[in-house]
Design a protein around this motif. Structure first.
Motif, PDB file in Angstrom:
ATOM      1  N   MET A   1      15.366  31.775  60.590  1.00  0.00           N
ATOM      2  CA  MET A   1      14.383  32.569  61.633  1.00  0.00           C
ATOM      3  C   MET A   1      15.874  33.086  62.715  1.00  0.00           C
ATOM      4  N   GLN A   2      15.293  34.547  63.044  1.00  0.00           N
ATOM      5  CA  GLN A   2      16.295  34.947  64.166  1.00  0.00           C
ATOM      6  C   GLN A   2      16.012  34.262  65.452  1.00  0.00           C
ATOM      7  N   ARG A   3      17.127  33.921  66.204  1.00  0.00           N
ATOM      8  CA  ARG A   3      16.971  33.375  67.443  1.00  0.00           C
ATOM      9  C   ARG A   3      16.289  34.197  68.476  1.00  0.00           C
ATOM     10  N   ARG A   4      15.340  33.565  69.241  1.00  0.00           N
ATOM     11  CA  ARG A   4      14.817  34.451  70.410  1.00  0.00           C
ATOM     12  C   ARG A   4      15.345  33.812  71.563  1.00  0.00           C
ATOM     13  N   VAL A   5      15.853  34.821  72.766  1.00  0.00           N
ATOM     14  CA  VAL A   5      16.142  34.209  73.873  1.00  0.00           C
ATOM     15  C   VAL A   5      15.348  34.789  75.102  1.00  0.00           C
ATOM     16  N   TYR A   6      14.477  34.139  75.814  1.00  0.00           N
ATOM     17  CA  TYR A   6      13.618  34.548  76.606  1.00  0.00           C
ATOM     18  C   TYR A   6      14.508  34.744  77.946  1.00  0.00           C
ATOM     19  N   ALA A   7      14.767  36.082  78.463  1.00  0.00           N
ATOM     20  CA  ALA A   7      15.414  35.854  79.719  1.00  0.00           C
ATOM     21  C   ALA A   7      14.746  36.911  80.420  1.00  0.00           C
ATOM     22  N   ASP A   8      13.661  36.766  80.660  1.00  0.00           N
ATOM     23  CA  ASP A   8      12.860  37.649  81.891  1.00  0.00           C
ATOM     24  C   ASP A   8      12.010  36.850  82.725  1.00  0.00           C
ATOM     25  N   ASN A   9      12.573  35.782  83.212  1.00  0.00           N
ATOM     26  CA  ASN A   9      11.741  34.604  83.750  1.00  0.00           C
ATOM     27  C   ASN A   9      11.224  35.400  85.343  1.00  0.00           C
ATOM     28  N   ALA A  10      12.034  36.199  85.677  1.00  0.00           N
ATOM     29  CA  ALA A  10      11.467  36.700  87.061  1.00  0.00           C
ATOM     30  C   ALA A  10      10.275  37.825  86.977  1.00  0.00           C
ATOM     31  N   ALA A  11      10.025  38.146  85.579  1.00  0.00           N
ATOM     32  CA  ALA A  11       8.731  38.765  85.530  1.00  0.00           C
ATOM     33  C   ALA A  11       7.638  37.918  85.393  1.00  0.00           C
ATOM     34  N   THR A  12       7.751  36.864  84.457  1.00  0.00           N
ATOM     35  CA  THR A  12       7.008  35.729  84.334  1.00  0.00           C
ATOM     36  C   THR A  12       7.508  34.620  83.564  1.00  0.00           C
ATOM     37  N   THR A  13       7.202  33.255  83.737  1.00  0.00           N
ATOM     38  CA  THR A  13       7.629  32.352  83.143  1.00  0.00           C
ATOM     39  C   THR A  13       6.618  31.853  82.095  1.00  0.00           C
ATOM     40  N   LYS A  14       7.207  30.831  81.138  1.00  0.00           N
ATOM     41  CA  LYS A  14       6.159  30.065  80.297  1.00  0.00           C
ATOM     42  C   LYS A  14       5.221  28.975  80.969  1.00  0.00           C
ATOM     43  N   LEU A  15       4.076  28.876  80.708  1.00  0.00           N
ATOM     44  CA  LEU A  15       3.221  27.561  81.414  1.00  0.00           C
ATOM     45  C   LEU A  15       3.960  26.154  80.772  1.00  0.00           C
ATOM     46  N   SER A  16       4.350  25.395  81.557  1.00  0.00           N
ATOM     47  CA  SER A  16       4.727  24.298  81.227  1.00  0.00           C
ATOM     48  C   SER A  16       3.888  23.267  80.710  1.00  0.00           C
ATOM     49  N   PRO A  17       4.201  22.642  79.509  1.00  0.00           N
ATOM     50  CA  PRO A  17       3.164  21.747  78.969  1.00  0.00           C
ATOM     51  C   PRO A  17       2.597  20.757  79.733  1.00  0.00           C
ATOM     52  N   GLN A  18       3.588  20.390  80.560  1.00  0.00           N
ATOM     53  CA  GLN A  18       3.071  19.149  81.544  1.00  0.00           C
ATOM     54  C   GLN A  18       2.044  19.787  82.690  1.00  0.00           C
ATOM     55  N   VAL A  19       2.042  21.015  83.209  1.00  0.00           N
ATOM     56  CA  VAL A  19       1.132  21.575  83.937  1.00  0.00           C
ATOM     57  C   VAL A  19      -0.019  21.837  83.128  1.00  0.00           C
ATOM     58  N   LEU A  20       0.144  22.385  81.929  1.00  0.00           N
ATOM     59  CA  LEU A  20      -1.032  22.573  81.104  1.00  0.00           C
ATOM     60  C   LEU A  20      -1.945  21.402  80.872  1.00  0.00           C
ATOM     61  N   ASN A  21      -1.267  20.214  80.715  1.00  0.00           N
ATOM     62  CA  ASN A  21      -1.850  18.980  80.261  1.00  0.00           C
ATOM     63  C   ASN A  21      -2.843  18.627  81.715  1.00  0.00           C
ATOM     64  N   LYS A  22      -2.074  18.626  82.678  1.00  0.00           N
ATOM     65  CA  LYS A  22      -2.708  18.407  84.021  1.00  0.00           C
ATOM     66  C   LYS A  22      -4.036  19.136  84.232  1.00  0.00           C
ATOM     67  N   MET A  23      -3.992  20.712  83.853  1.00  0.00           N
ATOM     68  CA  MET A  23      -5.120  21.419  83.826  1.00  0.00           C
ATOM     69  C   MET A  23      -6.175  21.190  83.124  1.00  0.00           C
ATOM     70  N   MET A  24      -6.058  20.842  81.697  1.00  0.00           N
ATOM     71  CA  MET A  24      -7.141  20.574  80.826  1.00  0.00           C
ATOM     72  C   MET A  24      -8.176  20.073  81.161  1.00  0.00           C
ATOM     73  N   PRO A  25      -8.269  18.865  81.896  1.00  0.00           N
ATOM     74  CA  PRO A  25      -9.653  18.253  82.144  1.00  0.00           C
ATOM     75  C   PRO A  25     -10.473  19.140  82.922  1.00  0.00           C
ATOM     76  N   TYR A  26     -10.018  20.054  83.871  1.00  0.00           N
ATOM     77  CA  TYR A  26     -10.900  20.894  84.639  1.00  0.00           C
ATOM     78  C   TYR A  26     -11.240  22.208  83.909  1.00  0.00           C
ATOM     79  N   PHE A  27     -10.746  22.394  82.829  1.00  0.00           N
ATOM     80  CA  PHE A  27     -11.682  23.294  81.885  1.00  0.00           C
ATOM     81  C   PHE A  27     -12.865  22.751  80.996  1.00  0.00           C
TER      82      PHE A  27
END
Ligand SMILES: *Cc1c(COP(=O)(O)O)cnc(C)c1O
Length: 399
Positions: free
Chosen positions: A1-27
């Motif tokens: 598989m081709q390497r992917r490098v996401y280098a546009d974090n000033a536009a937006t970032t990936k939701l951190s898995p730790q953050v998603l875990n913390k959010m889940m119960p409120y959904f």
């Protein structure tokens, strides 16, 4: 598989898995309306209070000074229009900002101009940094507000916020800063720094999209944003986005507690790339090299189109940008690059890379492997580059 490098974090970032875990119960389980008095609602309400306290601790203010919004654009609009309309009642109709603000600020100022406000934009010079002395000279008795971004979203330059805010305090002028790019990357303490209002956005530091905050100093009574229920202390109505607020606080807590270590890592990636790409002839770094966000690279390569460079980078698996996402799609060069004095044709050949926790030194090496060959390929087929080289030879010949 081709390497992917996401280098546009000033536009937006990936939701951190730790953050998603913390959010889940409120959904899922804790979906009650935070304004209700039964158990499900009380749990949501408690989670929001705790999140507000976390955000306040990270900013150095009181929880009652933190107002949740839908993101950076909403916070900027509220702060700027609110302060303008508050001060208008006292006959103050002058606003000072800078030439390279985000469009959420510049377009808000355009709309205030139509209402009769007078706008002064401070120059940012070649290094992309506002001079406090310029602010001192432009402040007038009828200045209502000064709004200057903490760090620029395209070239990453960090502004002398302490000095700017101190000048405003001395002159009794409200000081707002769009800190969307700075929060989590730069130490901030709004009370110590004399900041009256500050905008932030969760998706820029691995939190969820559509959630942000505006810090408003206690006692500063800008008009309410949305009329309705009593949420956000009666100032912005609407049922709370509990999961979003909890996620924003968790993402901010993580960003602030890991700031030093991440700063070191990201500046190593940044500097390796800048040093490596400056070897390309007729290349340049945009903005101050030292007073700059640790994860920001912004460079120009003469004789090529930035868009072609970005398309070719994408083919090699690298997600980069030519500036702000809001500008792409139009053929105008970035107002930020023009504001630091670049001519149109050079500003067109720009590339922004912005990094996060997810990036590695291997990503940097991969970028260093790809960019020079793409620039060479594009230059080889560019009539503009041919002209640049011809002029160069003629200038040399005439010596
Ligand atoms: C991303 C950004 C904004 C807009 O934030 P949203 O949450 O996308 O509305 C405003 N200002 C700056 C400096 C930004 O980088």
């Amino acid at each position: 598989m081709q390497r992917r490098v996401y280098a546009d974090n000033a536009a937006t970032t990936k939701l951190s898995p730790q953050v998603l875990n913390k959010m889940m119960p409120y959904f899922t389980d804790i979906y009650g309306n935070a304004s209700s008095i039964y158990t499900e609602g009380a749990k949501a309400s408690a989670a929001i209070s705790e999140a507000r306290k976390t955000i306040a601790d990270c900013l150095g203010c009181d929880p009652a000074e933190v107002f949740v919004t839908s993101g950076g654009s909403e916070s900027d609009n509220w702060a700027i229009k609110g302060a303008a309309h508050l001060m208008m009642k006292k006959g103050k109709k002058h606003i000072i900002s800078s030439a390279f603000e985000h469009h959420a600020v510049l377009h808000t100022l355009d709309s205030l101009k139509k209402e009769g406000f007078e706008i002064t934009l401070l120059p940012v010079y070649e290094n992309g940094i506002v001079k406090p002395d310029d602010l001192r000279k432009e402040i007038r008795d009828d200045t209502a507000l000064v709004t200057i971004m903490y760090a620029n979203n395209e070239i990453g330059t960090i502004q002398p916020i302490d000095e700017l805010a101190a000048i405003c305090k001395e002159r009794g002028v409200i000081f707002h800063t769009d800190a969307v790019q700075a929060v989590g990357n730069v130490p901030i303490n709004v009370h110590k720094q004399n900041i009256d209002m500050l905008s932030l956005s969760a998706h820029k530091f691995h939190g969820p999209k559509g959630c942000g905050a505006l810090y408003i100093r206690k006692g500063l009574r800008i008009p309410n944003l949305i009329d309705g229920g009593a949420q956000e202390n009666n100032r912005r109505a609407g049922t709370e986005n509990t999961a979003g607020i909890v996620g924003m606080a968790e993402a901010l807590r993580i960003a602030v507690s890991t700031m030093d270590e991440r700063g070191k890592r990201l500046s190593e990636i940044r500097d390796r790339i800048i040093d490596g790409l400056l070897i390309i002839e007729r290349s340049r770094v945009n903005g101050d090299r030292v007073k700059r966000l640790p994860g920001n690279v912004n460079m120009c390569f003469e004789g090529i189109e930035g868009e072609s460079l970005l398309l070719n980078l994408d083919l090699r698996g690298i997600a980069a940008s030519s500036g702000s996402a809001c500008t792409s799609g139009s053929l105008d060069p970035s107002h930020v690059l023009l504001s630091i004095g670049l001519p149109h044709e050079i500003a067109h050949g720009s590339m922004r890379l912005s990094f996060s926790d997810e990036n590695t030194l291997e990503d940097a090496d991969y970028i260093l492997q790809c960019v020079p060959s793409i620039v060479k390929m594009l230059r080889d087929m560019s009539p503009l580059w041919e002209r640049i080289k011809k002029n160069e030879m003629q200038t040399k010949g005439s010596n």
